[in-house]
Design an enzyme around this catalytic site. Sequence first.
Site, PDB file in Angstrom:
ATOM      1  N   THR A   1      14.359 -11.971 -25.420  1.00  0.00           N
ATOM      2  CA  THR A   1      15.075 -10.708 -25.593  1.00  0.00           C
ATOM      3  C   THR A   1      13.961  -9.664 -25.654  1.00  0.00           C
ATOM      4  O   THR A   1      12.865  -9.951 -26.149  1.00  0.00           O
ATOM      5  CB  THR A   1      15.900 -10.654 -26.905  1.00  0.00           C
ATOM      6  OG1 THR A   1      15.008 -10.705 -28.012  1.00  0.00           O
ATOM      7  CG2 THR A   1      16.899 -11.807 -27.012  1.00  0.00           C
ATOM      8  N   HIS A   2      14.212  -8.492 -25.140  1.00  0.00           N
ATOM      9  CA  HIS A   2      13.183  -7.440 -25.035  1.00  0.00           C
ATOM     10  C   HIS A   2      11.952  -7.940 -24.276  1.00  0.00           C
ATOM     11  O   HIS A   2      10.851  -7.428 -24.487  1.00  0.00           O
ATOM     12  CB  HIS A   2      12.743  -6.951 -26.424  1.00  0.00           C
ATOM     13  CG  HIS A   2      13.871  -6.657 -27.351  1.00  0.00           C
ATOM     14  ND1 HIS A   2      14.434  -5.413 -27.478  1.00  0.00           N
ATOM     15  CD2 HIS A   2      14.572  -7.466 -28.190  1.00  0.00           C
ATOM     16  CE1 HIS A   2      15.416  -5.462 -28.368  1.00  0.00           C
ATOM     17  NE2 HIS A   2      15.529  -6.699 -28.802  1.00  0.00           N
TER      18      HIS A   2
ATOM     19  N   GLU B   1      11.135  -9.101  -3.703  1.00  0.00           N
ATOM     20  CA  GLU B   1      10.920  -7.665  -3.911  1.00  0.00           C
ATOM     21  C   GLU B   1      11.799  -6.828  -2.990  1.00  0.00           C
ATOM     22  O   GLU B   1      12.359  -5.805  -3.384  1.00  0.00           O
ATOM     23  CB  GLU B   1       9.452  -7.311  -3.668  1.00  0.00           C
ATOM     24  CG  GLU B   1       8.515  -7.881  -4.705  1.00  0.00           C
ATOM     25  CD  GLU B   1       7.064  -7.707  -4.282  1.00  0.00           C
ATOM     26  OE1 GLU B   1       6.481  -6.669  -4.606  1.00  0.00           O
ATOM     27  OE2 GLU B   1       6.530  -8.599  -3.606  1.00  0.00           O
TER      28      GLU B   1
ATOM     29  N   LYS C   1      -4.010 -13.893  -1.952  1.00  0.00           N
ATOM     30  CA  LYS C   1      -2.679 -13.469  -2.359  1.00  0.00           C
ATOM     31  C   LYS C   1      -1.547 -14.283  -1.764  1.00  0.00           C
ATOM     32  O   LYS C   1      -1.576 -14.704  -0.613  1.00  0.00           O
ATOM     33  CB  LYS C   1      -2.459 -12.004  -1.963  1.00  0.00           C
ATOM     34  CG  LYS C   1      -3.305 -11.058  -2.769  1.00  0.00           C
ATOM     35  CD  LYS C   1      -2.711 -10.764  -4.115  1.00  0.00           C
ATOM     36  CE  LYS C   1      -1.817  -9.542  -3.972  1.00  0.00           C
ATOM     37  NZ  LYS C   1      -1.256  -9.144  -5.241  1.00  0.00           N
TER      38      LYS C   1
ATOM     39  N   TYR D   1      44.144  13.541   5.905  1.00  0.00           N
ATOM     40  CA  TYR D   1      42.910  13.188   6.601  1.00  0.00           C
ATOM     41  C   TYR D   1      42.013  14.422   6.781  1.00  0.00           C
ATOM     42  O   TYR D   1      42.490  15.519   7.066  1.00  0.00           O
ATOM     43  CB  TYR D   1      43.217  12.570   7.976  1.00  0.00           C
ATOM     44  CG  TYR D   1      41.959  12.239   8.761  1.00  0.00           C
ATOM     45  CD1 TYR D   1      41.283  11.047   8.539  1.00  0.00           C
ATOM     46  CD2 TYR D   1      41.412  13.149   9.673  1.00  0.00           C
ATOM     47  CE1 TYR D   1      40.101  10.748   9.216  1.00  0.00           C
ATOM     48  CE2 TYR D   1      40.240  12.859  10.359  1.00  0.00           C
ATOM     49  CZ  TYR D   1      39.592  11.654  10.127  1.00  0.00           C
ATOM     50  OH  TYR D   1      38.433  11.359  10.792  1.00  0.00           O
TER      51      TYR D   1
ATOM     52  N   LYS E   1      32.280   5.077   7.359  1.00  0.00           N
ATOM     53  CA  LYS E   1      31.966   3.811   8.031  1.00  0.00           C
ATOM     54  C   LYS E   1      30.514   3.388   7.901  1.00  0.00           C
ATOM     55  O   LYS E   1      30.234   2.244   7.516  1.00  0.00           O
ATOM     56  CB  LYS E   1      32.372   3.890   9.508  1.00  0.00           C
ATOM     57  CG  LYS E   1      33.859   3.756   9.671  1.00  0.00           C
ATOM     58  CD  LYS E   1      34.303   4.105  11.047  1.00  0.00           C
ATOM     59  CE  LYS E   1      35.592   4.879  11.009  1.00  0.00           C
ATOM     60  NZ  LYS E   1      35.535   6.177  10.279  1.00  0.00           N
TER      61      LYS E   1
ATOM     62  N   ASN F   1      44.715   8.873  12.796  1.00  0.00           N
ATOM     63  CA  ASN F   1      44.489   8.844  11.353  1.00  0.00           C
ATOM     64  C   ASN F   1      45.005   7.553  10.725  1.00  0.00           C
ATOM     65  O   ASN F   1      44.340   6.954   9.874  1.00  0.00           O
ATOM     66  CB  ASN F   1      45.144  10.056  10.687  1.00  0.00           C
ATOM     67  CG  ASN F   1      44.536  11.359  11.173  1.00  0.00           C
ATOM     68  OD1 ASN F   1      43.532  11.342  11.879  1.00  0.00           O
ATOM     69  ND2 ASN F   1      45.148  12.479  10.828  1.00  0.00           N
TER      70      ASN F   1
ATOM     71  N   GLN G   1      35.160  10.342   8.411  1.00  0.00           N
ATOM     72  CA  GLN G   1      34.466   9.543   9.424  1.00  0.00           C
ATOM     73  C   GLN G   1      33.130   9.018   8.879  1.00  0.00           C
ATOM     74  O   GLN G   1      32.586   8.039   9.371  1.00  0.00           O
ATOM     75  CB  GLN G   1      34.250  10.398  10.680  1.00  0.00           C
ATOM     76  CG  GLN G   1      33.560   9.684  11.812  1.00  0.00           C
ATOM     77  CD  GLN G   1      33.667  10.452  13.120  1.00  0.00           C
ATOM     78  OE1 GLN G   1      34.731  10.510  13.719  1.00  0.00           O
ATOM     79  NE2 GLN G   1      32.590  11.068  13.553  1.00  0.00           N
TER      80      GLN G   1
HETATM   81  N1  ARG Z   1      36.746   8.747  14.373  1.00  0.00           N
HETATM   82  C1  ARG Z   1      37.656   9.156  13.374  1.00  0.00           C
HETATM   83  C2  ARG Z   1      37.225   8.576  12.032  1.00  0.00           C
HETATM   84  O1  ARG Z   1      36.431   7.723  12.026  1.00  0.00           O
HETATM   85  C3  ARG Z   1      39.039   8.698  13.699  1.00  0.00           C
HETATM   86  C4  ARG Z   1      40.139   9.567  13.186  1.00  0.00           C
HETATM   87  C5  ARG Z   1      40.041  10.896  13.771  1.00  0.00           C
HETATM   88  N2  ARG Z   1      41.196  11.692  13.578  1.00  0.00           N
HETATM   89  C6  ARG Z   1      41.190  12.969  13.880  1.00  0.00           C
HETATM   90  N3  ARG Z   1      42.283  13.606  13.736  1.00  0.00           N
HETATM   91  N4  ARG Z   1      40.138  13.577  14.289  1.00  0.00           N
HETATM   92  O2  ARG Z   1      37.659   8.991  10.992  1.00  0.00           O
END
Ligand code: ARG
Length: 462
Positions: free
Chosen positions: A154-155, A289, A282, A316, A324, A109, A321
């Site tokens: 403007t607008h 875009e 074109k 935690y 990420k 953690n 998780q």
């Molecule tokens: N892979 C986990 C994450 O990205 C790491 C931490 C996991 N900790 C646990 N007690 N399961 O958050």
Amino acid sequence: MKLWGGRFQKATDHMVDDFNSSIRFDQRMYRQDILGSIAHANMLGECGIISKEDSQLIQKTLHEILADIEAGKIEFEIDAEDIHMNIEKILISRIGDVGKKLHTGRSRNDQVALDIRMYLKDEVVQLCSILIELEQVLISLSQNHLETIMPGYTHLQKAQPITFAHHLMAYFQMFKRDIERLMDCYKRINVMPLGSGALAGTTYNLNRHLVARQLGFDEITQNSLDGVSDRDFAIELASCLSIVMMHLSRFCEELILWSTHEFSFIEMDDAYSTGSSIMPQKKNPDVAELIRGKTGRVYGDLMALLTVMKSLPLAYNKDMQEDKEAIFDAIDTVKLCLPVFIKMIETMKPNKANMYKGAQGGFTNATDVADYLVKKGLPFREAHEVVGKMVLYCIRNNKNLDDLSLDEYKNCSPLFEEDIYQAISLKHCVEDRSLPGGPAKKAVLDSIEHGKQFISKMKEIF
Ligand code: ARG
């Protein structure tokens, strides 16, 4: 066997292994994970928690693992769940029992919190330096267009004449704030969480400051629960990046509009446009875009992060998780958009004649006619009304204010004299607006100077 397998009597279902695993997306933090572990192992040795020899063997082996990963010699395993346990497992496979000592006084953690912070610190530095590159391009484009008159809106209705340089320098200010925001966000990423343990710290006498110093952190976290459950910094970063994308998307929207046949203020370089599979004529601004479109995904990443963290009890939770992929996607998207955007605006061709023509119609100098009367003694509100009527007269007679004869002017107000024509020429309208921040050449040059000072200050940092 799992690193945590002791209290289990049955293997996890394969589906759960796959579901639970984050190695697919957290393997990109392998470097941070290893450097963090090296600092931790070094500190364990320095504090006498493990022997100096064990500490050195662990550190040496971790360096070797890092080199092997970079040489493409290592394949990570889904069964080992995440980057933290994959590395630890490889370490143990290489040095056996000594490797098993690395995780003393540490939890995944606080380890994952450390890795993300390290990863994001590097990314923020890179993002800032790309944004500085963009700022430089905006300055050099502006220097070439200090006298390129265009309509300001403007607008989305023609309002008053400005210059292309003035318009570009507005974006300079937006991206300057983005850089400053990222730098501020960096302060809150730059806090070292290791030593928080799973949630309640640890009984070992760790030297948290030593680890922080070794890894280049300015501070350590002050509460172990917060240390493992804080993802504010990722949310802040996603929000900074959302604002960057919002700015890019406003810019792109204008470029798309300006490249239409109707505006024709700019033409994109062939290398930064695309064609149509059916319509031979074109030339489409796909790049602009797509950047405008990708803004949506970065906003989505911000919403995902906010929603994952909403209502999570301390400390935690596995939900975290999910942080990420969202924050990585936001960073990757901005890093994908910025360089192509920079090239696109560097190579586009502004059409000065059309910009000038655009500034001519639409009574963009009407305010200046009113200001002329004010300077001759008429209260502004009255002048506004006189000119409003003149505009109506012009519309009915299909004329511009510049086309009216002096007699027509005098019919509207006896205050008008021959010098009115000079006072309302577009060049005059722009040059008269010379207050700091205005479109006059002198004022824009000052803002460019200001911008250059900002860039050189930034270049000392990045
Ligand atoms: N892979 C986990 C994450 O990205 C790491 C931490 C996991 N900790 C646990 N007690 N399961 O958050």
